[in-house]
Motif scaffolding. Structure first.
Motif, PDB file in Angstrom:
ATOM      1  N   ALA A 277       0.836  -1.204   0.000  1.00 52.36           N
ATOM      2  CA  ALA A 277       0.000   0.000   0.000  1.00 52.36           C
ATOM      3  C   ALA A 277       0.868   1.250   0.000  1.00 52.36           C
ATOM      4  O   ALA A 277       0.599   2.208  -0.748  1.00 52.36           O
ATOM      5  CB  ALA A 277      -0.932  -0.010   1.206  1.00 52.36           C
ATOM      6  N   TYR A 278       1.902   1.253   0.817  1.00 50.71           N
ATOM      7  CA  TYR A 278       2.800   2.410   0.848  1.00 50.71           C
ATOM      8  C   TYR A 278       3.577   2.537  -0.452  1.00 50.71           C
ATOM      9  O   TYR A 278       3.771   3.645  -0.978  1.00 50.71           O
ATOM     10  CB  TYR A 278       3.753   2.305   2.037  1.00 50.71           C
ATOM     11  CG  TYR A 278       3.152   2.819   3.319  1.00 50.71           C
ATOM     12  CD1 TYR A 278       3.282   4.151   3.689  1.00 50.71           C
ATOM     13  CD2 TYR A 278       2.426   1.988   4.160  1.00 50.71           C
ATOM     14  CE1 TYR A 278       2.724   4.643   4.853  1.00 50.71           C
ATOM     15  CE2 TYR A 278       1.855   2.456   5.330  1.00 50.71           C
ATOM     16  CZ  TYR A 278       2.004   3.787   5.664  1.00 50.71           C
ATOM     17  OH  TYR A 278       1.428   4.273   6.817  1.00 50.71           O
ATOM     18  N   ALA A 279       4.037   1.405  -0.991  1.00 51.40           N
ATOM     19  CA  ALA A 279       4.804   1.451  -2.238  1.00 51.40           C
ATOM     20  C   ALA A 279       3.951   1.963  -3.396  1.00 51.40           C
ATOM     21  O   ALA A 279       4.386   2.833  -4.172  1.00 51.40           O
ATOM     22  CB  ALA A 279       5.346   0.058  -2.558  1.00 51.40           C
ATOM     23  N   TRP A 280       2.731   1.435  -3.517  1.00 52.28           N
ATOM     24  CA  TRP A 280       1.851   1.908  -4.583  1.00 52.28           C
ATOM     25  C   TRP A 280       1.534   3.390  -4.405  1.00 52.28           C
ATOM     26  O   TRP A 280       1.501   4.158  -5.378  1.00 52.28           O
ATOM     27  CB  TRP A 280       0.539   1.119  -4.590  1.00 52.28           C
ATOM     28  CG  TRP A 280       0.600  -0.339  -4.921  1.00 52.28           C
ATOM     29  CD1 TRP A 280       0.030  -1.354  -4.200  1.00 52.28           C
ATOM     30  CD2 TRP A 280       1.223  -0.957  -6.052  1.00 52.28           C
ATOM     31  NE1 TRP A 280       0.273  -2.567  -4.804  1.00 52.28           N
ATOM     32  CE2 TRP A 280       1.001  -2.349  -5.946  1.00 52.28           C
ATOM     33  CE3 TRP A 280       1.957  -0.474  -7.125  1.00 52.28           C
ATOM     34  CZ2 TRP A 280       1.476  -3.263  -6.880  1.00 52.28           C
ATOM     35  CZ3 TRP A 280       2.443  -1.381  -8.062  1.00 52.28           C
ATOM     36  CH2 TRP A 280       2.198  -2.746  -7.939  1.00 52.28           C
ATOM     37  N   HIS A 281       1.278   3.785  -3.174  1.00 55.47           N
ATOM     38  CA  HIS A 281       0.915   5.180  -2.913  1.00 55.47           C
ATOM     39  C   HIS A 281       2.043   6.123  -3.284  1.00 55.47           C
ATOM     40  O   HIS A 281       1.811   7.194  -3.870  1.00 55.47           O
ATOM     41  CB  HIS A 281       0.534   5.337  -1.449  1.00 55.47           C
ATOM     42  CG  HIS A 281       0.048   6.709  -1.089  1.00 55.47           C
ATOM     43  ND1 HIS A 281      -0.740   7.465  -1.927  1.00 55.47           N
ATOM     44  CD2 HIS A 281       0.235   7.478   0.017  1.00 55.47           C
ATOM     45  CE1 HIS A 281      -1.020   8.622  -1.357  1.00 55.47           C
ATOM     46  NE2 HIS A 281      -0.430   8.657  -0.178  1.00 55.47           N
TER      47      HIS A 281
END
Length: 450
Positions: A277-281
């Motif tokens: 989630a953090y990487a995609w964001h």
């Protein structure tokens, strides 16, 4: 204005734009701070220190290290969290560093550093500098032979290290925590020494500022194996929380491609979804980030940190009004955790709807009461005061933010403007005077240093 541009403008206002991408900084995240506090609590109690007076601070540095630097704060590098496999390993490190605190070994008083070196993980994700990710390259900064506990800042002598080891073993024992984690982590350090080509030389044992890792392992193993806590199982709930926080930190700091290699989409565990989630964001792939977050929230609708992440992604993708419900619930579930409350207050302001101003003011005032060293919260509070045409308190909030950011000339002017409009001898007027005196003293010290 797109949110990314807004945040970049905000960083410039806060004086953060000059901070290089790899600069050492303090990382702040409500979930991680709560975890580190809970991990340290039994050790702090065993050490005889007062829990409320000891801080465990996360540092944006990929070297495998932890240190103390005066006062009662233990600094833990992100690289150490990334290298550790268990919460017990980190607890072993914290116990050792508390041994330095109780032994009075710190020779410098660095404090927490200026606020331009604070990166708020749960607030400025989209624009915060991403340090190099994990793996061997990230760990290569390890100091060969552990010749210094804090690199360029501190060097403990052998007797102090031995004393801290003994104290740490005692604190683990009294807390009922096995020393297996401590031993496992020392063995990791030994492997890193070997991996990067360090070999002890004749006389190293005498001249090294730290006892060599092999010696420490042998001494500690002898101590721990005699301790009744040696066979105590690790706390499974603490381990679960550690794996979540470790994945979140990796997703925030590592390059997105590294995150996806370590946590492929086929991995549907909570830590993996967190990291992705953090990487995609960070890549502005909001649809994929929201899909991961939706899965997390569906698995536990009352987990405040899942809700925090959901609200954060909605806010930073330009949907502040949609973020409010999740952030309001996260704030309430954490009893108004200051970092989450600040994010909630920011979402309320970002709607540009005056109907939310009163709630935002109350939330942000509660946040700064509980955590005064959050420059972004002060900035947001100043925005609200200015919107309500309460300019003296807007100036005071600006002064608070500026003094935390080390911008003393601006803090002095803002404090003076606040004093001019506040009721004389009121609490806010006295606070403005305090900031004015603090800014003057710091400017005078700077003048004398030149």
């Amino acid at each position: 204005m797109r949110l990314t541009a807004f945040f970049l403008s905000l960083l410039a206002l806060l004086g953060w734009s000059s901070v290089p991408a790899a600069a050492q900084s303090i990382l702040r995240d409500a979930e991680t701070e709560a975890l580190l506090k809970d991990m340290a609590a039994p050790l702090v109690e065993a050490s005889g220190l007062k829990p409320g007076n000891v801080d465990i601070v996360l540092v944006n540095d990929q070297s495998v290290n932890a240190f103390v630097a005066g006062g009662q704060a233990v600094y833990v590098n992100a690289g150490l969290i990334n290298e550790a496999d268990t919460a017990a390993e980190v607890q072993g490190v914290i116990a050792h560093e508390l041994g330095h605190v109780t032994g009075g070994h710190a020779v410098l008083n660095m404090g927490a550093g200026p606020a331009q070196n604070i990166s708020i993980l749960s607030l400025l994700l989209g624009v915060a500098a991403a340090a190099a990710g994990g793996g061997e390259a990230a760990m290569g900064v390890l100091m060969a032979g552990q010749q210094a506990a804090m690199g360029k800042f501190l060097a403990y002598n052998r007797s102090q290290e031995a004393s801290a080891d003994a104290a740490g073993a005692q604190y683990l024992s009294e807390a009922g925590i096995s020393g297996r984690g401590s031993i496992a982590f020392f063995k990791k350090l030994q492997n890193l020494e070997f991996r990067y080509g360090y070999r002890p030389r004749d006389g190293d044992e005498f001249y090294s500022t730290h006892p060599l890792t092999g010696d420490r392992i042998q001494t500690l193993e002898d101590t721990y194996k005699r301790d009744p806590a040696w066979t105590t199982p690790d706390d499974p709930k603490m381990q679960q929380r550690f794996e979540r926080a470790k994945a979140k930190l990796f997703g925030y700091l590592a390059e997105p491609e590294q995150v996806l290699r370590k946590y492929p989409e086929s991995d549907t565990s909570v830590p993996a979804r967190y990291a992705r989630a953090y990487a995609w964001h960070r890549e502005s792939r909001f649809d994929k980030a929201q899909a991961e977050t939706a899965a997390l929230v569906a698995s536990d609708p009352d987990d405040p940190y899942f809700l925090e992440l959901e609200g954060q992604i909605l806010l930073e993708s330009g949907r502040p009004r949609d973020a409010i419900t999740a952030l309001r619930k996260a704030t309430e579930l954490t009893n108004y955790s200051p970092l989450i409350a600040t994010l909630f207050g920011h979402a309320l302001i970002a709607t540009e709807d005056p109907a939310f101003h009163e709630e935002a003011r109350k939330v942000l005032k509660a946040a700064v009461v509980r955590d005064r060293e959050n420059p972004f919260a002060w900035y947001q509070l100043g925005v609200i005061y200015a919107a309500e045409n309460d300019m003296p308190r807007a100036y005071l909030a600006s002064a608070e933010q500026q003094v935390l950011s080390g911008r003393m000339n601006e803090a002095l002017r803002s404090a003076q403007s606040a004093e001019a409009g506040l009721p004389e001898y009121s609490a806010d007027w006295l606070r403005a005077q305090d900031i004015e005196m603090q800014a003057r003293a710091e400017l005078e010290r700077d003048r004398k240093r030149r």
